[in-house]
Design a protein around this motif. Structure first.
Motif, PDB file in Angstrom:
ATOM      1  N   GLY A  46       0.823  -1.210   0.000  1.00  0.00           N
ATOM      2  CA  GLY A  46       0.000   0.000   0.000  1.00  0.00           C
ATOM      3  C   GLY A  46       0.856   1.257   0.000  1.00  0.00           C
ATOM      4  N   ALA A  47       1.940   1.243   0.785  1.00  0.00           N
ATOM      5  CA  ALA A  47       2.849   2.390   0.812  1.00  0.00           C
ATOM      6  C   ALA A  47       3.539   2.575  -0.536  1.00  0.00           C
ATOM      7  CB  ALA A  47       3.880   2.198   1.922  1.00  0.00           C
ATOM      8  N   ALA A  48       3.866   1.476  -1.196  1.00  0.00           N
ATOM      9  CA  ALA A  48       4.508   1.563  -2.514  1.00  0.00           C
ATOM     10  C   ALA A  48       3.572   2.211  -3.532  1.00  0.00           C
ATOM     11  CB  ALA A  48       4.931   0.176  -2.983  1.00  0.00           C
ATOM     12  N   ILE A  49       2.297   1.813  -3.518  1.00  0.00           N
ATOM     13  CA  ILE A  49       1.314   2.433  -4.412  1.00  0.00           C
ATOM     14  C   ILE A  49       1.191   3.919  -4.109  1.00  0.00           C
ATOM     15  CG2 ILE A  49      -1.124   2.492  -5.057  1.00  0.00           C
ATOM     16  CD1 ILE A  49      -1.241  -0.504  -4.451  1.00  0.00           C
ATOM     17  N   LEU A  50       1.150   4.271  -2.824  1.00  0.00           N
ATOM     18  CA  LEU A  50       1.033   5.671  -2.416  1.00  0.00           C
ATOM     19  C   LEU A  50       2.202   6.495  -2.951  1.00  0.00           C
ATOM     20  CD1 LEU A  50      -0.106   8.000  -0.668  1.00  0.00           C
ATOM     21  CD2 LEU A  50       1.216   7.065   1.235  1.00  0.00           C
ATOM     22  N   ILE A  51       3.418   5.992  -2.808  1.00  0.00           N
ATOM     23  CA  ILE A  51       4.606   6.740  -3.234  1.00  0.00           C
ATOM     24  C   ILE A  51       4.598   6.956  -4.744  1.00  0.00           C
ATOM     25  CG2 ILE A  51       7.121   6.614  -3.442  1.00  0.00           C
ATOM     26  CD1 ILE A  51       7.129   5.139  -0.734  1.00  0.00           C
ATOM     27  N   LEU A  52       4.297   5.915  -5.508  1.00  0.00           N
ATOM     28  CA  LEU A  52       4.335   6.029  -6.968  1.00  0.00           C
ATOM     29  C   LEU A  52       3.237   6.965  -7.478  1.00  0.00           C
ATOM     30  CD1 LEU A  52       5.602   5.216  -9.616  1.00  0.00           C
ATOM     31  CD2 LEU A  52       4.156   3.178  -9.648  1.00  0.00           C
ATOM     32  N   VAL A  53       2.022   6.803  -6.985  1.00  0.00           N
ATOM     33  CA  VAL A  53       0.916   7.652  -7.440  1.00  0.00           C
ATOM     34  C   VAL A  53       1.143   9.098  -7.016  1.00  0.00           C
ATOM     35  CG1 VAL A  53      -1.560   8.084  -7.244  1.00  0.00           C
ATOM     36  CG2 VAL A  53      -0.715   5.744  -7.463  1.00  0.00           C
ATOM     37  N   LEU A  54       1.633   9.301  -5.799  1.00  0.00           N
ATOM     38  CA  LEU A  54       1.942  10.657  -5.332  1.00  0.00           C
ATOM     39  C   LEU A  54       3.011  11.297  -6.210  1.00  0.00           C
ATOM     40  CD1 LEU A  54       1.579  12.886  -3.195  1.00  0.00           C
ATOM     41  CD2 LEU A  54       3.362  11.753  -1.842  1.00  0.00           C
ATOM     42  N   GLY A  55       4.017  10.511  -6.598  1.00  0.00           N
ATOM     43  CA  GLY A  55       5.068  11.029  -7.464  1.00  0.00           C
ATOM     44  C   GLY A  55       4.514  11.498  -8.801  1.00  0.00           C
ATOM     45  N   PHE A  56       3.673  10.687  -9.435  1.00  0.00           N
ATOM     46  CA  PHE A  56       3.088  11.072 -10.721  1.00  0.00           C
ATOM     47  C   PHE A  56       2.192  12.305 -10.575  1.00  0.00           C
ATOM     48  CE2 PHE A  56       3.815   6.571 -12.246  1.00  0.00           C
ATOM     49  CZ  PHE A  56       4.705   6.939 -13.245  1.00  0.00           C
ATOM     50  N   ASN A  57       1.410  12.366  -9.507  1.00  0.00           N
ATOM     51  CA  ASN A  57       0.504  13.496  -9.316  1.00  0.00           C
ATOM     52  C   ASN A  57       1.266  14.802  -9.068  1.00  0.00           C
ATOM     53  OD1 ASN A  57      -1.697  11.854  -9.663  1.00  0.00           O
ATOM     54  ND2 ASN A  57      -2.192  11.683  -7.501  1.00  0.00           N
ATOM     55  N   LEU A  58       2.298  14.735  -8.226  1.00  0.00           N
ATOM     56  CA  LEU A  58       3.095  15.933  -7.955  1.00  0.00           C
ATOM     57  C   LEU A  58       3.826  16.403  -9.205  1.00  0.00           C
ATOM     58  CD1 LEU A  58       4.640  15.092  -4.454  1.00  0.00           C
ATOM     59  CD2 LEU A  58       2.886  16.796  -4.964  1.00  0.00           C
ATOM     60  N   PHE A  59       4.397  15.457  -9.946  1.00  0.00           N
ATOM     61  CA  PHE A  59       5.110  15.823 -11.163  1.00  0.00           C
ATOM     62  C   PHE A  59       4.151  16.391 -12.199  1.00  0.00           C
ATOM     63  CE2 PHE A  59       7.080  14.650 -15.310  1.00  0.00           C
ATOM     64  CZ  PHE A  59       8.160  15.518 -15.223  1.00  0.00           C
ATOM     65  N   GLY A  60       2.972  15.797 -12.321  1.00  0.00           N
ATOM     66  CA  GLY A  60       1.980  16.308 -13.261  1.00  0.00           C
ATOM     67  C   GLY A  60       1.527  17.715 -12.907  1.00  0.00           C
ATOM     68  N   ASP A  61       1.304  17.967 -11.614  1.00  0.00           N
ATOM     69  CA  ASP A  61       0.914  19.313 -11.184  1.00  0.00           C
ATOM     70  C   ASP A  61       2.014  20.324 -11.484  1.00  0.00           C
ATOM     71  OD1 ASP A  61      -1.577  18.598 -10.311  1.00  0.00           O
ATOM     72  OD2 ASP A  61      -0.975  18.298  -8.219  1.00  0.00           O
ATOM     73  N   GLY A  62       3.258  19.942 -11.172  1.00  0.00           N
ATOM     74  CA  GLY A  62       4.373  20.849 -11.445  1.00  0.00           C
ATOM     75  C   GLY A  62       4.558  21.090 -12.931  1.00  0.00           C
ATOM     76  N   LEU A  63       4.394  20.051 -13.727  1.00  0.00           N
ATOM     77  CA  LEU A  63       4.521  20.182 -15.180  1.00  0.00           C
ATOM     78  C   LEU A  63       3.441  21.111 -15.735  1.00  0.00           C
ATOM     79  CD1 LEU A  63       6.277  19.052 -17.493  1.00  0.00           C
ATOM     80  CD2 LEU A  63       4.606  17.238 -17.767  1.00  0.00           C
ATOM     81  N   ARG A  64       2.242  20.992 -15.189  1.00  0.00           N
ATOM     82  CA  ARG A  64       1.162  21.891 -15.622  1.00  0.00           C
ATOM     83  C   ARG A  64       1.493  23.334 -15.283  1.00  0.00           C
ATOM     84  NH1 ARG A  64      -3.769  21.391 -11.973  1.00  0.00           N
ATOM     85  NH2 ARG A  64      -2.216  22.451 -10.698  1.00  0.00           N
ATOM     86  N   ASP A  65       2.033  23.566 -14.095  1.00  0.00           N
ATOM     87  CA  ASP A  65       2.399  24.925 -13.702  1.00  0.00           C
ATOM     88  C   ASP A  65       3.455  25.514 -14.629  1.00  0.00           C
ATOM     89  OD1 ASP A  65       0.673  24.595 -11.595  1.00  0.00           O
ATOM     90  OD2 ASP A  65       2.237  24.162 -10.124  1.00  0.00           O
ATOM     91  N   VAL A  66       4.388  24.683 -15.070  1.00  0.00           N
ATOM     92  CA  VAL A  66       5.474  25.168 -15.915  1.00  0.00           C
ATOM     93  C   VAL A  66       5.013  25.395 -17.351  1.00  0.00           C
ATOM     94  CG1 VAL A  66       7.720  24.545 -16.918  1.00  0.00           C
ATOM     95  CG2 VAL A  66       7.279  24.125 -14.501  1.00  0.00           C
ATOM     96  N   LEU A  67       4.174  24.492 -17.880  1.00  0.00           N
ATOM     97  CA  LEU A  67       3.779  24.571 -19.282  1.00  0.00           C
ATOM     98  C   LEU A  67       2.617  25.528 -19.534  1.00  0.00           C
ATOM     99  CD1 LEU A  67       4.003  20.827 -20.376  1.00  0.00           C
ATOM    100  CD2 LEU A  67       5.629  22.663 -20.833  1.00  0.00           C
ATOM    101  N   ASP A  68       1.811  25.804 -18.500  1.00  0.00           N
ATOM    102  CA  ASP A  68       0.667  26.691 -18.669  1.00  0.00           C
ATOM    103  C   ASP A  68       1.146  28.142 -18.544  1.00  0.00           C
ATOM    104  OD1 ASP A  68      -1.648  28.302 -18.332  1.00  0.00           O
ATOM    105  OD2 ASP A  68      -2.764  26.535 -17.672  1.00  0.00           O
ATOM    106  N   PRO A  69       1.072  28.923 -19.621  1.00  0.00           N
ATOM    107  CA  PRO A  69       1.584  30.306 -19.564  1.00  0.00           C
ATOM    108  C   PRO A  69       0.917  31.175 -18.494  1.00  0.00           C
ATOM    109  CG  PRO A  69       1.130  29.627 -21.832  1.00  0.00           C
ATOM    110  CD  PRO A  69       0.556  28.569 -20.933  1.00  0.00           C
TER     111      PRO A  69
END
Length: 279
Positions: A251-274
């Motif tokens: 369960g912790a492994a799933i949490l870490i991986l999904v959290l990583g993708f979500n955080l990276f996706g949010d950050g990527l959106r912040d960078v790419l959205d003018p």
């Protein structure tokens, strides 16, 4: 923005940086799994069943005496593969359908988007269960089911981008100058639709991992003795009071991986959205 500037801004964005670290950690575990795992993930030792964490078994053992740390490590490979392949199955047809619907409009748009609306009418997990039940429980069918479920999301995102882009003067000028539909679609509309696609695909990998884990939990995903995190959770719930570690670590492994993708996706959106970047 070139690649160097993009990477620099991602590193300066706390969400994106933390997400990259978590994803990289899981990827390194997946790549070097055979060297990191202390034992075989399918080796059974009945005399060692349900042992708690110790020096011999850092994450303890499951109901068959298998080393949980080894199974979590090998399960990282399966989860990464599920995320990448499921998103690819969604992204390619969804992008093509969105391009055609947004650019040509008319009957093509009506037929494609009504089909997408039908798929969106079903809750994602129920539709994935339905598809997996038809195809049969297996890891490959799980990836296919999760991929099909999210095709409409990519189609709608791309269609929305194309509807806006095709009204731009440069696109209309290319058409008036004799540019082919293929050139306009693949040479101009598709590249300019990449930012929202990339962001959603990154977030979609986390969603795909969760959906696949849910199917594995229900027994419709990877089949024993494959060390898939969702299936490990399903086994662990039977011993949640006697041996909570059996479910806690996958369960912790799933949490870490999904959290990583979500955080990276949010950050990527912040960078790419003018608009967000200007703020």
């Amino acid at each position: 923005m070139n690649k160097a500037e993009l990477f620099k801004e991602l590193l300066e964005n706390r969400n994106a940086a933390l997400g990259m670290v978590l994803i990289l950690l899981i990827c390194l575990v997946a790549v070097f799994g055979p060297w990191l795992a202390p034992a075989s993930p399918i080796a059974v030792a009945p005399l060692d069943r349900l042992q708690g964490p110790s020096m011999a078994h850092l994450f303890g053992t499951d109901s068959l005496g298998r080393d949980i740390l080894s199974r979590v490590i090998y399960g990282a490979r399966i989860s990464i593969m599920i995320g990448v392949i499921s998103v690819a199955i969604s992204l390619v047809p969804g992008t093509l359908l969105g391009l055609v619907a947004g650019y040509f409009g008319g009957k093509a748009d009506g037929v494609i988007m009504r089909l997408m609306d039908v798929l969106l009418a079903f809750p994602a997990i129920l539709l994935a269960i339905f598809i997996t039940a038809i195809l049969g429980p297996s890891l490959i069918n799980t990836m296919i089911a999760v991929g099909i479920v999210y095709i409409p999301h990519y189609a709608r995102i791309v269609r929305s981008s194309v509807l806006s882009l095709k009204e731009q003067l440069y696109v209309q000028a290319i058409g008036h100058l004799g540019g082919s539909h293929t050139r306009i679609l693949l040479g101009h509309l598709l590249p300019n639709s990449f930012p929202p696609i990339i962001v959603y695909a990154t977030l979609g990998m986390g969603t795909a991992v969760l959906q696949a884990a849910a199917l594995g939990f229900l027994g419709l995903g990877a089949q024993p003795p494959q060390p898939e995190w969702g299936a490990m959770l399903s086994e662990g719930r039977k011993f949640i009071q006697l041996a909570p570690h059996v479910a806690a670590f996958p369960g912790a492994a799933i949490l870490i991986l999904v959290l990583g993708f979500n955080l990276f996706g949010d950050g990527l959106r912040d960078v790419l959205d003018p608009s967000l970047r200007s703020q």
